[in-house]
Write an enzyme that holds these catalytic residues in place. Sequence first.
Site, PDB file in Angstrom:
ATOM      1  N   GLY A  38       0.826  -1.158  -0.002  1.00 56.22           N
ATOM      2  CA  GLY A  38       0.031   0.088   0.152  1.00 56.22           C
ATOM      3  C   GLY A  38       0.890   1.305   0.237  1.00 56.22           C
ATOM      4  O   GLY A  38       0.428   2.316  -0.680  1.00 56.22           O
ATOM      5  N   ASP A 176       5.101  12.784  10.052  1.00 56.46           N
ATOM      6  CA  ASP A 176       4.752  13.717  11.178  1.00 56.46           C
ATOM      7  C   ASP A 176       5.042  15.131  10.851  1.00 56.46           C
ATOM      8  O   ASP A 176       4.059  15.990  11.471  1.00 56.46           O
ATOM      9  CB  ASP A 176       5.659  13.323  12.264  1.00 56.46           C
ATOM     10  CG  ASP A 176       5.455  11.769  12.679  1.00 56.46           C
ATOM     11  OD1 ASP A 176       4.441  11.259  12.478  1.00 56.46           O
ATOM     12  OD2 ASP A 176       6.506  11.259  13.078  1.00 56.46           O
ATOM     13  N   HIS A 203       8.677   8.474  16.385  1.00 54.11           N
ATOM     14  CA  HIS A 203       7.682   8.159  15.252  1.00 54.11           C
ATOM     15  C   HIS A 203       6.366   7.231  15.885  1.00 54.11           C
ATOM     16  O   HIS A 203       6.061   6.293  15.210  1.00 54.11           O
ATOM     17  CB  HIS A 203       8.291   7.360  14.123  1.00 54.11           C
ATOM     18  CG  HIS A 203       7.412   7.363  12.809  1.00 54.11           C
ATOM     19  ND1 HIS A 203       6.740   8.561  12.267  1.00 54.11           N
ATOM     20  CD2 HIS A 203       6.935   6.418  12.292  1.00 54.11           C
ATOM     21  CE1 HIS A 203       5.973   8.245  11.275  1.00 54.11           C
ATOM     22  NE2 HIS A 203       6.041   6.843  11.397  1.00 54.11           N
TER      23      HIS A 203
END
Length: 340
Positions: A38, A176, A203
């Site tokens: 994906g 982020d 993260h």
Amino acid sequence: RAVTIMAALLRASSRTVSKALGDQTRGYKVAVLGAAGGIGQPCGLLMKMNPLVTELSLYDIAGTPGVAADVSHVNTGAQVKGYAGDAELGAALKDADVVIIPAGVPRKPGMTRDDLFKINAGIVAGLTEACAAHCPKAMINMISNPVNSTVPIASEILKKKGVYDPKKLFGVTTLDVVRAKTFYAEKNGLETAKVDVPVVGGHAGITILPLLSQATPKVAMTDDVIDALTKRTQDGGTEVVAAKAGKGSATLSMAYAGALFADACLRAKNGEANVVECTYVESTVTEVPFFATKVTLGKEGVEKIHGLGELSAYEQKALDAMMPELKDSINKGVEFANGM
């Protein structure tokens, strides 16, 4: 025209304009590991559109010949090759300049990054061993979660193989930053492309800390707004997982962020000066051995790791609060690699 727009998009988060292609010293080989997934598919497409890429290597355990055939029809310069299965991993990686690793399973509703660890740790270890053997000098861009642990895993594997260079191993925290910029701009009615928000820490969840006190252009915000923007940035991945209702996680925005960071690595490698990105690297900025801050990139990878700068009281408290979790995640990665 579309290629020009895409190239501009790929550079939207950078303040510097890419060097003219006439200045290009050479083309670069980029390998995407997990290229049928994906994140890997759109990331591969974006890298095909990058003018600094002359060879694009797409690897996955299955499905890559089809993805490569599809992407190869895009009328840009990069030559595309698809590789499938363990037997072809070496050829996929041979002499790569940049390796992007989004391989592994995505997060599903109810899954913690800890659940992900059990599956993705082994995948990352195997791929890093192959990088050590076939492209030991490559810049490795780690996307596979949990990044707080997979980067330490990769570092230990590379050390065991005698090829570890801390300047060339990066945890990709760009998403982020992308989220923080978007949310900050939307909240304050600013032009998204002209906003900068440093994001430090790690993260995952509370280890993600947008330094809104250092955001530019500077806008005065109430404590409640700062808290809401911070939490939304921290929970951005969960927001997407919930919205996709069991059908996936953040793949498109992650692919975009991954392509942005890889582009920064390529531009720096190509001699462009002042390429600065936030990224999770081996660092002495804090008490933990891996930490994300702004980093100046150069031809050989990390050129300079920037400090935290002046923090607000809110940010300092959040920084202190993340440390135990970040330490645990790093130790978990190191222990996994050493137990192999």
